[in-house]
Design a protein around this motif. Structure first.
Motif, PDB file in Angstrom:
ATOM      1  N   THR A  54      -3.556   7.297   4.219  1.00 29.63           N
ATOM      2  CA  THR A  54      -5.244   6.999   4.140  1.00 29.63           C
ATOM      3  C   THR A  54      -5.909   5.488   4.728  1.00 29.63           C
ATOM      4  O   THR A  54      -6.757   5.422   4.034  1.00 29.63           O
ATOM      5  CB  THR A  54      -5.940   7.645   2.628  1.00 29.63           C
ATOM      6  OG1 THR A  54      -5.239   6.602   1.634  1.00 29.63           O
ATOM      7  CG2 THR A  54      -5.244   8.907   2.294  1.00 29.63           C
ATOM      8  N   LYS A  55      -4.698   4.587   4.650  1.00 32.64           N
ATOM      9  CA  LYS A  55      -4.923   3.431   5.218  1.00 32.64           C
ATOM     10  C   LYS A  55      -5.619   4.010   6.652  1.00 32.64           C
ATOM     11  O   LYS A  55      -5.167   3.874   7.539  1.00 32.64           O
ATOM     12  CB  LYS A  55      -3.973   2.043   5.324  1.00 32.64           C
ATOM     13  CG  LYS A  55      -3.604   0.980   5.194  1.00 32.64           C
ATOM     14  CD  LYS A  55      -2.713   0.198   4.996  1.00 32.64           C
ATOM     15  CE  LYS A  55      -2.829  -1.018   5.639  1.00 32.64           C
ATOM     16  NZ  LYS A  55      -1.209  -1.930   4.834  1.00 32.64           N
ATOM     17  N   ARG A  56      -7.014   2.408   6.516  1.00 32.03           N
ATOM     18  CA  ARG A  56      -7.554   2.273   7.162  1.00 32.03           C
ATOM     19  C   ARG A  56      -8.083   0.445   7.773  1.00 32.03           C
ATOM     20  O   ARG A  56      -8.709  -0.568   6.653  1.00 32.03           O
ATOM     21  CB  ARG A  56      -9.127   2.743   7.417  1.00 32.03           C
ATOM     22  CG  ARG A  56      -9.028   3.988   6.630  1.00 32.03           C
ATOM     23  CD  ARG A  56      -8.886   5.117   8.109  1.00 32.03           C
ATOM     24  NE  ARG A  56      -9.349   6.602   7.480  1.00 32.03           N
ATOM     25  CZ  ARG A  56      -8.167   7.346   7.192  1.00 32.03           C
ATOM     26  NH1 ARG A  56      -6.922   7.062   7.406  1.00 32.03           N
ATOM     27  NH2 ARG A  56      -7.597   8.243   7.190  1.00 32.03           N
ATOM     28  N   THR A  63       1.223  -1.165   0.294  1.00 32.08           N
ATOM     29  CA  THR A  63       0.283  -0.153  -0.115  1.00 32.08           C
ATOM     30  C   THR A  63       0.835   1.293   0.211  1.00 32.08           C
ATOM     31  O   THR A  63       0.798   2.241   0.614  1.00 32.08           O
ATOM     32  CB  THR A  63      -1.483  -0.107   0.873  1.00 32.08           C
ATOM     33  OG1 THR A  63      -0.355  -0.086   2.317  1.00 32.08           O
ATOM     34  CG2 THR A  63      -1.870  -1.139   1.012  1.00 32.08           C
ATOM     35  N   LEU A  64       1.850   0.939  -1.211  1.00 29.29           N
ATOM     36  CA  LEU A  64       2.598   2.327  -1.062  1.00 29.29           C
ATOM     37  C   LEU A  64       2.150   3.898  -0.755  1.00 29.29           C
ATOM     38  O   LEU A  64       2.441   4.548   0.477  1.00 29.29           O
ATOM     39  CB  LEU A  64       3.853   2.163  -2.135  1.00 29.29           C
ATOM     40  CG  LEU A  64       4.607   3.702  -2.808  1.00 29.29           C
ATOM     41  CD1 LEU A  64       5.382   3.307  -2.000  1.00 29.29           C
ATOM     42  CD2 LEU A  64       5.053   4.044  -4.255  1.00 29.29           C
ATOM     43  N   SER A 118      -8.951   4.976   2.851  1.00 32.05           N
ATOM     44  CA  SER A 118     -10.224   5.978   2.548  1.00 32.05           C
ATOM     45  C   SER A 118     -10.393   6.632   0.833  1.00 32.05           C
ATOM     46  O   SER A 118     -11.215   7.060   0.743  1.00 32.05           O
ATOM     47  CB  SER A 118     -10.344   7.728   3.168  1.00 32.05           C
ATOM     48  OG  SER A 118      -9.216   7.516   3.391  1.00 32.05           O
ATOM     49  N   ARG A 119      -9.108   6.677   0.063  1.00 32.90           N
ATOM     50  CA  ARG A 119      -9.324   7.742  -1.383  1.00 32.90           C
ATOM     51  C   ARG A 119      -8.612   6.623  -1.785  1.00 32.90           C
ATOM     52  O   ARG A 119      -8.143   5.927  -1.599  1.00 32.90           O
ATOM     53  CB  ARG A 119      -8.969   8.633  -1.104  1.00 32.90           C
ATOM     54  CG  ARG A 119      -9.981  10.033  -0.043  1.00 32.90           C
ATOM     55  CD  ARG A 119      -8.427  10.948  -0.219  1.00 32.90           C
ATOM     56  NE  ARG A 119      -7.961  11.183  -1.004  1.00 32.90           N
ATOM     57  CZ  ARG A 119      -7.239  12.605  -1.371  1.00 32.90           C
ATOM     58  NH1 ARG A 119      -6.364  12.641  -0.352  1.00 32.90           N
ATOM     59  NH2 ARG A 119      -6.955  12.930  -2.283  1.00 32.90           N
ATOM     60  N   CYS A 120      -9.510   6.433  -3.172  1.00 30.97           N
ATOM     61  CA  CYS A 120      -9.289   5.385  -3.846  1.00 30.97           C
ATOM     62  C   CYS A 120      -8.320   5.963  -5.142  1.00 30.97           C
ATOM     63  O   CYS A 120      -7.791   5.869  -6.495  1.00 30.97           O
ATOM     64  CB  CYS A 120      -9.408   4.277  -4.219  1.00 30.97           C
ATOM     65  SG  CYS A 120     -11.149   3.967  -5.623  1.00 30.97           S
TER      66      CYS A 120
END
Ligand SMILES: Cc1cc2nc3c(=O)[nH]c(=O)nc-3n(C[C@H](O)[C@H](O)[C@H](O)COP(=O)(O)OP(=O)(O)OC[C@H]3O[C@@H](n4cnc5c(N)ncnc54)[C@H](O)[C@@H]3O)c2cc1C
Length: 483
Positions: A225-227, A217-218, A332-334
Motif C-alpha cells: 500500500t506504500k505510494r 514501513t513494515l 493508501s490505507r492506515c
C-alpha cells in the motif's frame, strides 16, 4: 569548514536515492555514546534481552517516538502491550527539532522535565534567503495561541530512549534487539514472526497490531500500500559540527532554515554545543554528484554563503556525513480490521517544518481510541477507524500544502516578510508550532493566505511559470543515483 579525511558515510540502505553503503546498523557511529555502541557489535556479542511473549493484546512494531508513545499511553491505561524495537536504545536517529505542540504531549506523558534536561530550548525560526538582504526571524510567542511559546532540539538517541524506557516503566513490555519480520492476520487477530539479533525466532500472537516501524514501513511494504508522493521528492545529506557560529544569545536556540539553489539547509543547535546541519536537496542535484559524499557536502555548503560563513571555523564530528532519502510517501490505507499504522510507518513528509516527531506522537495519541474501541467494543470499530484516519491524514495534508511551495518565490516572500494583516503571521506561526488540531481558529486565515498566494502568483505570471517548470524538473524521479 574542516572536513578531515572522511570516514565512511552512512547511507540509508532502503533509499534508492543514495548509494547503498555499508549497513549503518553495523557501523560505529560518532553521534551515539559508548553505551550505544553495543548496538553495533556483531550479533554474537549482543547482550541478551527478553524475548517477546507468545501472546499479548497489543503488539507495537518499532520503539521510536510513535511506538513508544502509544505503548506508554496504553500501558498507563492498564493494557497488555508489547513494544518491539529492532535496534537497542540509545541508537542514532535523525529528526532533532521538535515543535511547540510536542510540549503538552510530553507534559502529559510526564517527560517534559527530562526532555528539558537534554534539550536545547527552541524559541523561534530564522529564515535565510539568498534573494533577501536580511534574514527573517519569527518567534512562537507571536503565534495565535500564545500558550506554546517554545520547543526543544534534542539528540534523538537520548529522546527516543527516554520515551522507550518510560513506556517500560509504565508497564509495557519494552523489548529491544528483536525485529518483527512479518505479520499475518486471521479472524482472531495477528500472528507476528519476530527475529532476535541473536538469531532466535519467536511467534507472537496479538489481538491488535500497530505498525510504528518508521521509514521501514513494515505493513505498507507487506500489504503493497506504500505510494511515493508524486508531488514531492527530496533527499538529505547531514552532519554534526562543533564550533559552528550560532545566533547571538537570545536567539541561540532558533532553528535556521537557509534556502540555496538546490533546496534548503537546516541549522539546528544542540544542547551540548554540537550543531546539526543538513541539506535537503532535489534528486536532480544529487544525481549530479561525481565526488565522494564529504566533498560533495562541502561543495553544497559553499553554495549557501550564509551557512558557509557560519561553518568557517567548524569541525565535522568524526568526519562523517549521513545520507537519507526522504522521498515523501504515504500508505493508501492506515487502518485495517486488526491493525493501524502510526508515524512514519503511515506517511512521511519533507522535514522542512520539523513536523515528523510531533505527527508521530499525535498519531499515537489518536490510536489509543482506535485500539481500545476495536478490542472492547468491536461494533463501534468502523467509526473509530474513520476518526483515526481523518486525524492521521490531517497533519500531513496541512503541512504538505506549504511544503510543496516552500521553495517558490511567492511563498518565500511570505516567509521573508511576514506581515500580520488579518493575523496572517499569527496563523502561519501557529501552523509552524504544530497547533493544527482541535478547535484552533487559524483555518479561515490560512485559507485567506492561500488565496493571496494564488493572487500574487497570478500577478507575476513569468516568475510563477519559471518556478513551476523548475520545480517539476527538480522533483522528477531520477531513479537510483550512482555511487
Ligand atoms: C533528513 C530528515 C530530517 C528530519 N528532521 C526532523 C526534524 O527536525 N524534526 C522532526 O520532528 N522530524 C524530523 N524528521 C522526521 C522524523 O525523523 C520522523 O518523522 C520520526 O522519527 C518518526 O517517528 P516514528 O516513531 O514514526 O519512526 P522512527 O523514529 O523511525 O522509529 C521507528 C522505529 O522502528 C524500528 N523498527 C523498524 N522496523 C522494525 C521492525 N520490523 N521490527 C522492530 N522495530 C522496527 C526502528 O529501529 C525505529 O527505532 C526528519 C526526517 C529526515 C529523514
Amino acid at each position: 569548514m574542516h572536513v578531515a579525511s572522511p570516514k565512511t558515510s552512512a547511507a540509508d540502505p532502503r533509499d534508492p536515492a543514495v548509494p547503498a553503503g555499508p549497513d549503518p546498523a553495523r557501523m560505529p557511529c560518532p553521534n551515539i555514546d559508548a553505551a550505544a555502541l553495543s548496538s553495533h557489535l556483531p550479533a554474537t556479542a549482543m547482550p541478551e534481552t527478553k524475548a517477546p511473549p507468545a501472546e499479548c493484546d497489543v503488539l507495537i512494531v518499532g520503539g521510536g517516538p510513535a511506538g513508544a508513545t502509544l505503548a506508554a499511553l496504553l500501558a498507563r491505561r492498564g493494557r497488555d502491550v508489547t513494544l518491539v524495537e529492532k535496534s537497542r536504545h540509545p541508537r542514532f536517529h535523525i529528526g532533532e527539532s521538535l515543535l511547540p505542540a510536542n510540549v503538552p504531549l510530553l507534559q502529559d506523558l510526564g517527560l517534559a522535565d527530562d526532555v528539558a534536561r537534554i534539550g536545547m530550548r527552541k524559541l523561534g525560526v530564522e529564515f535565510v534567503s539568498p534573494n533577501h538582504e536580511a534574514p527573517s526571524v519569527v518567534e512562537f510567542r507571536e503565534a495565535w495561541n500564545r500558550s506554546m511559546p517554545f520547543a526543544w532540539h534534542v539528540r534523538r538517541s537520548e529522546f527516543d530512549e527516554l520515551l522507550f524506557r518510560h513506556a517500560g516503566r509504565l508497564g509495557a513490555r519494552a523489548i529491544e534487539g528483536w525485529r518483527v519480520e512479518r505479520v499475518d492476520f486471521d479472524a482472531a487477530g495477528a500472528l507476528a514472526r519476530v527475529v532476535g539479533d541473536n538469531g532466535s525466532t519467536q511467534a507472537c500472537r496479538a489481538r491488535y497490531v500497530v505498525d510504528a516501524s518508521g521509514r521501514d514501513t513494515l505493513l505498507a511494504g507487506q500489504l503493497g500500500t506504500k505510494r511515493r508522493n508524486r508531488r514531492h521528492n527530496s533527499a538529505a545529506l547531514y552532519a554534526h559540527f562543533t564550533g559552528a557560529r550560532r545566533l547571538p544569545e537570545a536567539r541561540e536556540g532558533h532553528i535556521s532554515i537557509l534556502w540555496f539553489p538546490h533546496g534548503w539547509f537546516w541549522f539546528i543547535p544542540l544542547a551540548d554545543g554540537t550543531t546539526s546541519v543538513g541539506a535537503v536537496c532535489w534528486p536532480r542535484y544529487l544525481k549530479s554528484r561525481t565526488k565522494p559524499l564529504p566533498e560533495f557536502f562541502r561543495d553544497t555548503v559553499a553554495l549557501c554563503p550564509a551557512l558557509h560563513d557560519r561553518l568557517k571555523d567548524a569541525e565535522l564530528v568524526e568526519g562523517r556525513i549521513h545520507a537519507t532519502g526522504n522521498y515523501a510517501y504515504a500508505s493508501s490505507r492506515c487502518t485495517g480490521p486488526r491493525w493501524a499504522m502510526i508515524g512514519d510507518a503511515y506517511a512521511f513528509i519533507d522535514p522542512v517544518f520539523s513536523s515528523g516527531v510531533f505527527l508521530a506522537m499525535k498519531s499515537a495519541y489518536a490510536a489509543v481510541d482506535l485500539v481500545e474501541t476495536t478490542l472492547d467494543r468491536p461494533r463501534e470499530a468502523a467509526r473509530a477507524r474513520r476518526r483515526f484516519e481523518a486525524l492521521a491524514q490531517h497533519g500531513p495534508r496541512q503541512f504538505s500544502w506549504f511544503i510543496y511551495r516552500v521553495t517558490n518565490p511567492t511563498m518565500r516572500e511570505f516567509f521573508m516578510t511576514p506581515g500580520n494583516p488579518m493575523r496572517l503571521k499569527e496563523a502561519l506561526l501557529s501552523l509552524l508550532a504544530g497547533d493544527i488540531y482541535g478547535d484552533t481558529p487559524i483555518w479561515p486565515t490560512l485559507k485567506l493566505m492561500k488565496v493571496l498566494y494564488y493572487l500574487v502568483s497570478a500577478l507575476h505570471p513569468g516568475r510563477t511559470w519559471r518556478a513551476w517548470r523548475r520545480r517539476r524538473a527538480d522533483i522528477r524521479d531520477v531513479g537510483v543515483i550512482a555511487p
